[in-house]
Scaffold this motif. Sequence first.
Motif, PDB file in Angstrom:
ATOM      1  N   SER A 275      11.872   4.072  -9.127  1.00  0.00           N
ATOM      2  CA  SER A 275      12.599   5.274  -9.533  1.00  0.00           C
ATOM      3  C   SER A 275      11.880   6.544  -9.131  1.00  0.00           C
ATOM      4  O   SER A 275      12.518   7.565  -8.962  1.00  0.00           O
ATOM      5  CB  SER A 275      12.827   5.278 -11.049  1.00  0.00           C
ATOM      6  N   ARG A 276      10.537   6.502  -8.990  1.00  0.00           N
ATOM      7  CA  ARG A 276       9.818   7.772  -8.873  1.00  0.00           C
ATOM      8  C   ARG A 276       9.049   7.978  -7.581  1.00  0.00           C
ATOM      9  O   ARG A 276       8.434   9.013  -7.411  1.00  0.00           O
ATOM     10  CB  ARG A 276       8.847   7.924 -10.044  1.00  0.00           C
ATOM     11  N   CYS A 277       9.006   7.013  -6.701  1.00  0.00           N
ATOM     12  CA  CYS A 277       8.167   7.191  -5.514  1.00  0.00           C
ATOM     13  C   CYS A 277       8.862   6.800  -4.218  1.00  0.00           C
ATOM     14  O   CYS A 277       8.819   7.530  -3.236  1.00  0.00           O
ATOM     15  CB  CYS A 277       6.889   6.359  -5.602  1.00  0.00           C
ATOM     16  N   ALA A 278       9.476   5.612  -4.218  1.00  0.00           N
ATOM     17  CA  ALA A 278       9.812   4.986  -2.949  1.00  0.00           C
ATOM     18  C   ALA A 278      10.897   5.729  -2.163  1.00  0.00           C
ATOM     19  O   ALA A 278      10.921   5.676  -0.939  1.00  0.00           O
ATOM     20  CB  ALA A 278      10.217   3.532  -3.164  1.00  0.00           C
TER      21      ALA A 278
ATOM     22  N   THR B 180       0.862  -1.177   0.000  1.00  0.00           N
ATOM     23  CA  THR B 180       0.000   0.000   0.000  1.00  0.00           C
ATOM     24  C   THR B 180       0.901   1.230   0.000  1.00  0.00           C
ATOM     25  O   THR B 180       2.049   1.176   0.438  1.00  0.00           O
ATOM     26  CB  THR B 180      -0.881   0.067   1.249  1.00  0.00           C
ATOM     27  N   PHE B 181       0.351   2.346  -0.459  1.00  0.00           N
ATOM     28  CA  PHE B 181       1.142   3.564  -0.576  1.00  0.00           C
ATOM     29  C   PHE B 181       0.263   4.727  -0.167  1.00  0.00           C
ATOM     30  O   PHE B 181      -0.719   5.047  -0.836  1.00  0.00           O
ATOM     31  CB  PHE B 181       1.582   3.704  -2.035  1.00  0.00           C
ATOM     32  N   GLY B 182       0.574   5.394   0.935  1.00  0.00           N
ATOM     33  CA  GLY B 182      -0.246   6.496   1.418  1.00  0.00           C
ATOM     34  C   GLY B 182      -1.333   5.988   2.341  1.00  0.00           C
ATOM     35  O   GLY B 182      -1.626   4.785   2.405  1.00  0.00           O
TER      36      GLY B 182
HETATM   37  C1  HEC Z   1       9.935  14.070  -3.660  1.00  0.00           C
HETATM   38  C2  HEC Z   1       9.427  13.070  -2.769  1.00  0.00           C
HETATM   39  C3  HEC Z   1       8.217  12.265  -3.212  1.00  0.00           C
HETATM   40  C4  HEC Z   1       8.087  11.498  -4.333  1.00  0.00           C
HETATM   41  C5  HEC Z   1       9.141  11.284  -5.413  1.00  0.00           C
HETATM   42  C6  HEC Z   1       6.773  10.919  -4.271  1.00  0.00           C
HETATM   43  N1  HEC Z   1       6.122  11.329  -3.144  1.00  0.00           N
HETATM   44 FE1  HEC Z   1       4.224  10.818  -2.556  1.00  0.00          FE
HETATM   45  N2  HEC Z   1       4.303  12.190  -1.103  1.00  0.00           N
HETATM   46  C7  HEC Z   1       5.433  12.864  -0.700  1.00  0.00           C
HETATM   47  C8  HEC Z   1       5.112  13.746   0.393  1.00  0.00           C
HETATM   48  C9  HEC Z   1       6.121  14.637   1.082  1.00  0.00           C
HETATM   49  C10 HEC Z   1       3.735  13.591   0.650  1.00  0.00           C
HETATM   50  C11 HEC Z   1       2.907  14.321   1.710  1.00  0.00           C
HETATM   51  C12 HEC Z   1       2.121  15.459   1.144  1.00  0.00           C
HETATM   52  C13 HEC Z   1       2.892  16.737   0.923  1.00  0.00           C
HETATM   53  O1  HEC Z   1       4.070  16.863   1.240  1.00  0.00           O
HETATM   54  O2  HEC Z   1       2.295  17.709   0.399  1.00  0.00           O
HETATM   55  C14 HEC Z   1       3.262  12.588  -0.304  1.00  0.00           C
HETATM   56  C15 HEC Z   1       1.950  12.121  -0.368  1.00  0.00           C
HETATM   57  C16 HEC Z   1       1.540  11.056  -1.151  1.00  0.00           C
HETATM   58  C17 HEC Z   1       0.223  10.471  -1.148  1.00  0.00           C
HETATM   59  C18 HEC Z   1      -0.958  10.986  -0.323  1.00  0.00           C
HETATM   60  C19 HEC Z   1      -1.375  10.088   0.755  1.00  0.00           C
HETATM   61  C20 HEC Z   1      -0.730  10.393   2.054  1.00  0.00           C
HETATM   62  O3  HEC Z   1      -0.718   9.501   2.907  1.00  0.00           O
HETATM   63  O4  HEC Z   1      -0.255  11.529   2.282  1.00  0.00           O
HETATM   64  C21 HEC Z   1       0.232   9.417  -2.042  1.00  0.00           C
HETATM   65  C22 HEC Z   1      -0.896   8.449  -2.379  1.00  0.00           C
HETATM   66  C23 HEC Z   1       1.547   9.399  -2.639  1.00  0.00           C
HETATM   67  N3  HEC Z   1       2.314  10.399  -2.077  1.00  0.00           N
HETATM   68  C24 HEC Z   1       1.944   8.511  -3.636  1.00  0.00           C
HETATM   69  C25 HEC Z   1       3.103   8.658  -4.377  1.00  0.00           C
HETATM   70  C26 HEC Z   1       3.401   7.918  -5.591  1.00  0.00           C
HETATM   71  C27 HEC Z   1       2.544   6.802  -6.192  1.00  0.00           C
HETATM   72  C28 HEC Z   1       4.584   8.384  -6.057  1.00  0.00           C
HETATM   73  C29 HEC Z   1       5.312   7.991  -7.332  1.00  0.00           C
HETATM   74  C30 HEC Z   1       4.548   8.077  -8.546  1.00  0.00           C
HETATM   75  C31 HEC Z   1       5.051   9.407  -5.116  1.00  0.00           C
HETATM   76  N4  HEC Z   1       4.122   9.541  -4.122  1.00  0.00           N
HETATM   77  C32 HEC Z   1       6.253  10.079  -5.238  1.00  0.00           C
HETATM   78  C33 HEC Z   1       6.697  12.763  -1.250  1.00  0.00           C
HETATM   79  C34 HEC Z   1       6.970  12.152  -2.465  1.00  0.00           C
END
Ligand code: HEC
Length: 665
Positions: A116-119, A53-55
């Motif tokens: 590469s783009r999220c983790a 799960t993610f988020g």
């Molecule tokens: C640069 C760092 C970064 C990357 C890369 C990134 N995220 Fe995030 N993500 C965050 C942050 C920090 C938040 C919290 C919200 C904010 O900072 O505004 C977040 C919030 C989220 C949320 C909202 C749910 C929650 O619990 O806050 C989801 C779903 C999510 N990201 C999925 C992804 C996915 C899928 C990817 C890749 C496609 C991704 N993120 C890439 C940093 C990142």
Amino acid sequence: MDVADRQSVRGDFNNATFEYFGARSRFFTQQGRYFVETDNARGELQVFPIAYTFGIDPLQQYLVQFPDGRLQALGIAWDTRPAEQGGQRWFHLYPDRRVAHDDALHWTGAFQNANSRCAACHTTGYEKGYQQAQDRYETRWAEPHVGCEACHGPGSRHMEWAKGESSLSDKGLVTRIGATWVPATGARPLPPQADAPMGGQLEVCAGCHARRTELGSPDIAASFHDNHALGALVDGLYFPDGQIRDEVFEAGSFLQSRMHQNHVTCSNCHEPHGGGLRASGNALCLQCHEPNRFQSRAHFFHKEDSSGAQCIACHMPARTYMGVDGRHDHSFRIPDPVASESLGVPDACTACHANRDVRWAADVMRRRTGRDAPVYAHAALLARARRTDAGVAPELLAFARDGSRAPILRAIALQESARFVSVEQQQVIAESLLASDPLIRAAAAAAATQLEPAVRLQLLQPLLTDPSRSVRIAAARQLIELRVAGLPEPQRPALEKLFDEYRASLAHNADMPESATDLALFHAAQGDPEAAASALAHALKLAPKYLPAMLNLADLHRARGRDDLAEALLDDAVAAYPESGDARHSLGLLYVRTGRTIQSVALLAAASRLAPDNPRYALVHGMALVESGSRVAGLAVLEAALRRFPDSDPIREALAGYRSTPAAY
Ligand code: HEC
Ligand code: HEC
Ligand code: HEC
Ligand code: HEC
Ligand code: HEC
Ligand code: HEC
Ligand code: HEC
């Protein structure tokens, strides 16, 4: 991020279905495991187990793991909000655009690859482990969420301190990230800083809370600017006044604010451990702001219990991403409908007063403040620069040099000045190379991009040995035409080192088609078309329809006399990207080269229509018309282009040339 199980999964996997442009996905469980049946990379329905799960809130995404170690983020997400607020449903992150299996944004593709783009931002102790030769991943992390060491660095010395090793400073913690503002004293403990650097805490938070590019495996003890290149306030990501537009998180906004210039940090408002705020409602702001002055009708001119009396309603307007995720603008700006009226940027007032228009709000503010100009000078300057209004150049350069402005704002002014090449612009670039803030030095490199290669290479040489990696990498991009052998002996090692570092940073992101394409440009500029072609082949393997790689490969084919291969590729590009002026322009040029000038006109006209800000496209369109016999129409296109781009020498010269040669018919 979490392993998908009964505790972590929030979506409805009880045989729920979701319909997206005719494709029906199904979510179900079997023996306690979670599955989705959805379209695969070939557009056929297939069953995939959910790995992670993610988020958590307000939406949850799901990752599927493939045998080559790839983790892919499904485009269908679960809306975790209560049903009364419209939640408790499956939805697609791109609801309006049909993301088919061969679309670059399909969930199976490179742009939804979580390795590469999220983790990196959603885990602790992340190691991507991309193996380019096999195009697979051996990804690892210490914890699948944001843990202590994500902010504090390696904790072993802190453990020793806790066990009684009292000689260790800072409790054995690696990073110094405590807040520096002490509001209780009532006075500012530190003087405001015009060129406030990122410093301490913000560098750590910005590693994840910013739009940024990793330059290598981040080392938390190193400076942000050695680990990352911060995304500039460019068009598309931010509005010209600096408000958030695309999903850019918080740091790029906060760096614009007067709060940052006065040493306020994230943890003045956020409790970094619990995730809560330091106080609720207006009390959060009244920790520091004088209640008598601000918590009053005289200031916010709304009833005290009105939603319009909340500090953040006016000073932190929200914007929604991923369908349901509202994020607050952290530039803490003064709401400015007067700027919105002339520049089209969003304004906090009508976001709430939805039944009124921006002129109404602007009139209210004009009456209240007696001010008729935008609050922030850079807003109009950047908007004019983006329209290529050459009259703005002197003011834009003056802003870029103004030491009282936030560095991130000066940096974007400098970067946008690239559109207006002049001796003065070169002088400001040269000066800016000495600025103390790396954002300004990196912008100076970007600002040189339109200069003649020889001038640019001469000007940017001091950056070869810049102390910040982000600046060196920004310089390397502009210096790829330099040859080691062409430099005087003593300078060669520095350039060799720079290019090694540039290639290493591209190799760190070798699983991104963008980096593979940059590598190809490097090889092509260094005179190695074989290496360039193989880098582009890799880019197109990662993302078969990645437009910049397609266009560059077509260009390589051209250089090698293979316009037949180029044409097939550009036909594909035009078909895949109906909105791309670049693809049409390239194909139009190919038609001209291969003697089909008349047929080229429609393509070049479309290119210029699709990319109206590009003076070159207008020029080439007009020339093709004249050359294909439509002299009157061609001259009219060129005249219209000159009105739009009055400073374009090439357009002026082409017109003068045609006018001085009599019509051939
Ligand atoms: C640069 C760092 C970064 C990357 C890369 C990134 N995220 Fe995030 N993500 C965050 C942050 C920090 C938040 C919290 C919200 C904010 O900072 O505004 C977040 C919030 C989220 C949320 C909202 C749910 C929650 O619990 O806050 C989801 C779903 C999510 N990201 C999925 C992804 C996915 C899928 C990817 C890749 C496609 C991704 N993120 C890439 C940093 C990142
Ligand atoms: C999101 C980032 C973040 C995470 C995750 C985090 N911390 Fe912190 N921590 C901070 C910040 C910021 C401060 C400074 C607090 C302040 O400014 O008031 C801090 C302060 C501390 C302090 C006090 C340091 C001092 O000098 O007094 C300790 C100890 C600490 N953290 C331990 C931990 C432990 C243990 C964990 C994991 C359970 C953890 N932190 C997770 C950001 C974080
Ligand atoms: C390793 C990356 C990382 C670092 C470093 C980091 N964050 Fe976050 N932060 C995230 C992600 C990812 C989320 C989204 C929440 C989630 O789903 O886990 C988040 C969420 C948050 C939230 C929203 C919490 C909520 O309940 O909505 C705040 C506030 C926050 N972070 C502040 C900070 C601050 C302050 C720092 C620096 C002291 C910091 N973060 C450092 C990745 C990071
Ligand atoms: C830790 C102290 C602190 C807190 C908490 C704080 N501020 Fe500030 N704020 C400042 C300082 C310091 C300045 C700069 C004052 C100056 O330049 O004279 C400032 C400036 C501002 C400005 C002026 C911006 C501009 O561009 O002119 C606004 C608006 C603002 N704050 C809004 C808020 C809001 C809204 C909150 C609550 C969400 C808040 N502040 C919380 C310390 C704080
Ligand atoms: C209805 C909208 C609205 C609300 C609510 C609001 N403000 Fe403001 N605020 C403004 C406007 C408009 C200005 C600019 C006033 C001007 O230019 O004369 C401003 C200016 C400021 C400034 C900058 C003052 C300066 O002299 O530079 C601060 C600080 C500030 N507000 C803090 C707050 C705090 C704290 C709250 C909540 C207690 C708050 N505001 C609530 C609209 C609002
Ligand atoms: C002056 C106070 C203040 C400062 C400083 C501040 N924030 Fe916030 N932040 C807020 C408020 C208020 C919210 C809205 C919270 C809510 O409505 O639940 C928020 C929301 C967030 C969220 C949740 C997503 C969103 O935008 O609603 C994240 C993540 C976050 N802040 C991160 C940060 C980071 C990282 C920093 C430092 C770069 C920072 N904040 C500095 C006040 C602040
Ligand atoms: C979060 C919602 C919200 C925001 C943001 C907001 N307002 Fe309001 N506004 C209200 C509400 C609710 C009322 C009616 C209750 C009251 O007077 O407080 C109101 C009343 C008013 C009124 C008097 C009644 C009328 O409609 O003529 C004016 C004028 C006004 N707002 C102007 C503004 C301006 C200008 C801004 C931006 C600086 C602004 N508001 C921002 C919610 C908001």
